[in-house]
Motif scaffolding. Sequence first.
Motif, PDB file in Angstrom:
ATOM      1  N   LEU A  71       0.827  -1.202   0.000  1.00 56.04           N
ATOM      2  CA  LEU A  71       0.000   0.000   0.000  1.00 56.04           C
ATOM      3  C   LEU A  71       0.859   1.249   0.000  1.00 56.04           C
ATOM      4  CD1 LEU A  71      -2.527  -1.018   2.831  1.00 56.04           C
ATOM      5  CD2 LEU A  71      -2.929  -1.129   0.363  1.00 56.04           C
ATOM      6  N   ALA A  72       0.290   2.327  -0.521  1.00 53.95           N
ATOM      7  CA  ALA A  72       0.859   3.660  -0.344  1.00 53.95           C
ATOM      8  C   ALA A  72      -0.011   4.374   0.679  1.00 53.95           C
ATOM      9  CB  ALA A  72       0.872   4.424  -1.664  1.00 53.95           C
ATOM     10  N   VAL A  73       0.593   4.791   1.802  1.00 54.03           N
ATOM     11  CA  VAL A  73      -0.142   5.355   2.926  1.00 54.03           C
ATOM     12  C   VAL A  73       0.440   6.724   3.261  1.00 54.03           C
ATOM     13  CG1 VAL A  73      -0.856   5.039   5.337  1.00 54.03           C
ATOM     14  CG2 VAL A  73      -0.596   3.048   3.835  1.00 54.03           C
ATOM     15  N   LEU A  74      -0.442   7.676   3.525  1.00 54.67           N
ATOM     16  CA  LEU A  74      -0.040   9.007   3.973  1.00 54.67           C
ATOM     17  C   LEU A  74      -0.640   9.260   5.344  1.00 54.67           C
ATOM     18  CD1 LEU A  74       1.100  11.923   3.432  1.00 54.67           C
ATOM     19  CD2 LEU A  74      -1.141  12.465   2.464  1.00 54.67           C
ATOM     20  N   ARG A 115       0.191   8.969  -5.338  1.00 53.44           N
ATOM     21  CA  ARG A 115      -1.219   8.841  -4.963  1.00 53.44           C
ATOM     22  C   ARG A 115      -1.326   7.708  -3.949  1.00 53.44           C
ATOM     23  NH1 ARG A 115      -0.697  12.986  -6.461  1.00 53.44           N
ATOM     24  NH2 ARG A 115      -1.749  14.160  -8.109  1.00 53.44           N
ATOM     25  N   TYR A 116      -2.268   7.851  -3.013  1.00 47.86           N
ATOM     26  CA  TYR A 116      -2.287   6.972  -1.847  1.00 47.86           C
ATOM     27  C   TYR A 116      -3.546   6.116  -1.797  1.00 47.86           C
ATOM     28  CZ  TYR A 116       1.544   9.969  -0.443  1.00 47.86           C
ATOM     29  OH  TYR A 116       2.731  10.649  -0.422  1.00 47.86           O
ATOM     30  N   ASP A 117      -3.362   4.906  -1.261  1.00 55.15           N
ATOM     31  CA  ASP A 117      -4.492   4.012  -1.026  1.00 55.15           C
ATOM     32  C   ASP A 117      -5.241   4.404   0.240  1.00 55.15           C
ATOM     33  OD1 ASP A 117      -3.897   1.925  -3.169  1.00 55.15           O
ATOM     34  OD2 ASP A 117      -2.020   1.894  -2.019  1.00 55.15           O
ATOM     35  N   VAL A 118      -4.501   4.866   1.240  1.00 57.52           N
ATOM     36  CA  VAL A 118      -5.077   5.260   2.524  1.00 57.52           C
ATOM     37  C   VAL A 118      -4.411   6.547   2.988  1.00 57.52           C
ATOM     38  CG1 VAL A 118      -5.477   4.631   4.944  1.00 57.52           C
ATOM     39  CG2 VAL A 118      -5.526   2.856   3.175  1.00 57.52           C
ATOM     40  N   ILE A 119      -5.226   7.503   3.447  1.00 56.28           N
ATOM     41  CA  ILE A 119      -4.724   8.704   4.113  1.00 56.28           C
ATOM     42  C   ILE A 119      -5.289   8.718   5.528  1.00 56.28           C
ATOM     43  CG2 ILE A 119      -4.719  11.224   4.196  1.00 56.28           C
ATOM     44  CD1 ILE A 119      -4.882  11.266   1.176  1.00 56.28           C
ATOM     45  N   VAL A 120      -4.408   8.803   6.507  1.00 54.88           N
ATOM     46  CA  VAL A 120      -4.793   8.881   7.913  1.00 54.88           C
ATOM     47  C   VAL A 120      -4.552  10.319   8.369  1.00 54.88           C
ATOM     48  CG1 VAL A 120      -4.395   8.005  10.237  1.00 54.88           C
ATOM     49  CG2 VAL A 120      -4.148   6.472   8.272  1.00 54.88           C
ATOM     50  N   SER A 121      -5.621  11.019   8.708  1.00 51.25           N
ATOM     51  CA  SER A 121      -5.510  12.430   9.074  1.00 51.25           C
ATOM     52  C   SER A 121      -5.598  12.611  10.578  1.00 51.25           C
ATOM     53  CB  SER A 121      -6.615  13.251   8.400  1.00 51.25           C
ATOM     54  OG  SER A 121      -6.555  14.599   8.836  1.00 51.25           O
ATOM     55  N   GLY A 122      -4.564  13.239  11.137  1.00 55.08           N
ATOM     56  CA  GLY A 122      -4.588  13.618  12.541  1.00 55.08           C
ATOM     57  C   GLY A 122      -4.760  15.109  12.723  1.00 55.08           C
ATOM     58  N   GLY A 151     -11.235   5.309  -5.185  1.00 58.36           N
ATOM     59  CA  GLY A 151     -11.507   4.162  -4.336  1.00 58.36           C
ATOM     60  C   GLY A 151     -10.678   4.127  -3.069  1.00 58.36           C
ATOM     61  N   GLY A 152      -9.734   5.081  -2.924  1.00 55.16           N
ATOM     62  CA  GLY A 152      -8.923   5.139  -1.720  1.00 55.16           C
ATOM     63  C   GLY A 152      -9.708   5.657  -0.532  1.00 55.16           C
ATOM     64  N   THR A 153      -9.177   5.431   0.674  1.00 49.91           N
ATOM     65  CA  THR A 153      -9.880   5.755   1.915  1.00 49.91           C
ATOM     66  C   THR A 153      -9.145   6.833   2.706  1.00 49.91           C
ATOM     67  OG1 THR A 153     -10.795   3.520   2.101  1.00 49.91           O
ATOM     68  CG2 THR A 153     -10.753   4.849   4.108  1.00 49.91           C
ATOM     69  N   LEU A 154      -9.907   7.828   3.156  1.00 48.53           N
ATOM     70  CA  LEU A 154      -9.434   8.848   4.093  1.00 48.53           C
ATOM     71  C   LEU A 154     -10.063   8.576   5.451  1.00 48.53           C
ATOM     72  CD1 LEU A 154      -8.307  11.669   5.038  1.00 48.53           C
ATOM     73  CD2 LEU A 154     -10.430  12.644   4.122  1.00 48.53           C
ATOM     74  N   THR A 155      -9.252   8.539   6.496  1.00 42.07           N
ATOM     75  CA  THR A 155      -9.772   8.422   7.853  1.00 42.07           C
ATOM     76  C   THR A 155      -9.381   9.665   8.637  1.00 42.07           C
ATOM     77  OG1 THR A 155      -7.860   7.362   8.941  1.00 42.07           O
ATOM     78  CG2 THR A 155      -9.349   5.939   7.717  1.00 42.07           C
ATOM     79  N   TYR A 156     -10.320  10.151   9.449  1.00 43.50           N
ATOM     80  CA  TYR A 156     -10.045  11.315  10.295  1.00 43.50           C
ATOM     81  C   TYR A 156     -10.928  11.223  11.533  1.00 43.50           C
ATOM     82  CZ  TYR A 156     -14.424  13.620   8.940  1.00 43.50           C
ATOM     83  OH  TYR A 156     -15.751  13.928   8.753  1.00 43.50           O
ATOM     84  N   PHE A 157     -10.642  12.070  12.524  1.00 42.78           N
ATOM     85  CA  PHE A 157     -11.418  12.028  13.763  1.00 42.78           C
ATOM     86  C   PHE A 157     -11.882  13.418  14.146  1.00 42.78           C
ATOM     87  CE2 PHE A 157      -7.260  13.171  15.300  1.00 42.78           C
ATOM     88  CZ  PHE A 157      -7.504  13.989  16.399  1.00 42.78           C
TER      89      PHE A 157
END
Length: 251
Positions: A59-62, A130-137, A162-168
């Motif tokens: 995966l490519a992850v940011l 380009r990323y498969d998953v972005i994790v935002s803090g 189709g990639g996923t962004l996660t944030y809180f």
Amino acid sequence: MNDWTTSHDRVLAQRDAEGWTFLIEAARDLRTTGAIAPSGRALARALTEPVRARAPRPLAVLEAGAGTGAVTRALIPDLPRASRLDIVEANPRFAARLRRLVTTHPDLAARPAQVNVHQTYVEQLDTDQRYDVIVSGLPLTNFTPAQVERIMARYLELLHPGGTLTYFAYLGTRRARALTASRAEARRHAAVDEIMATYQRTCATGRWTVWANVPPAYVWHLRRPPVRAGHPEAHSVEAHSVEARSVEARR
């Protein structure tokens, strides 16, 4: 003193040092730090779930707004082999801490080139990746609506279709600010909430409540829509940005 006690004491000392570092940076600038304590283990696990869900393929992850590395430490062991992790952190003291984490983490001993720390804002990240998953803090509710627009547009630009962004987002912040902040601050917070609600309506695949975090938080997973036949890739990004901008314009 046995080995377990020594290791346990080291972990506690590291957590205490991390907590103090976070608290000091929050005192410097709470707007960009976003909290007075790092993310807890349960929150970090919820944020990084899409990485585990897509394993074992590379995966490519940011990770954006990594802070002191609380989520980074949860993320690294779950990276499939041959994956790439880019970590973005604008705070120079946090970025230095993250570089030390990357160079000393045992899971990265054999693959240091796969993880890079970038001291910059995510909107200014210079990359063609380009990323498969972005994790935002990033503390989105602490920013202006215009800043949130730029950040979200950049996230969608950086995601594969189709990639996923996660944030809180912390629970109850809008109500608390409505009671304690100025009217202008309350309006700013409400405008950001409306912008994010637009993305949630069009892109959300799930929301979880993490009660074990301090303070409790919602975790959102958003998916960038796949590119439809006959439509340029940029169209799907711009469509969400235009809708969100229209929300801000009505404020």
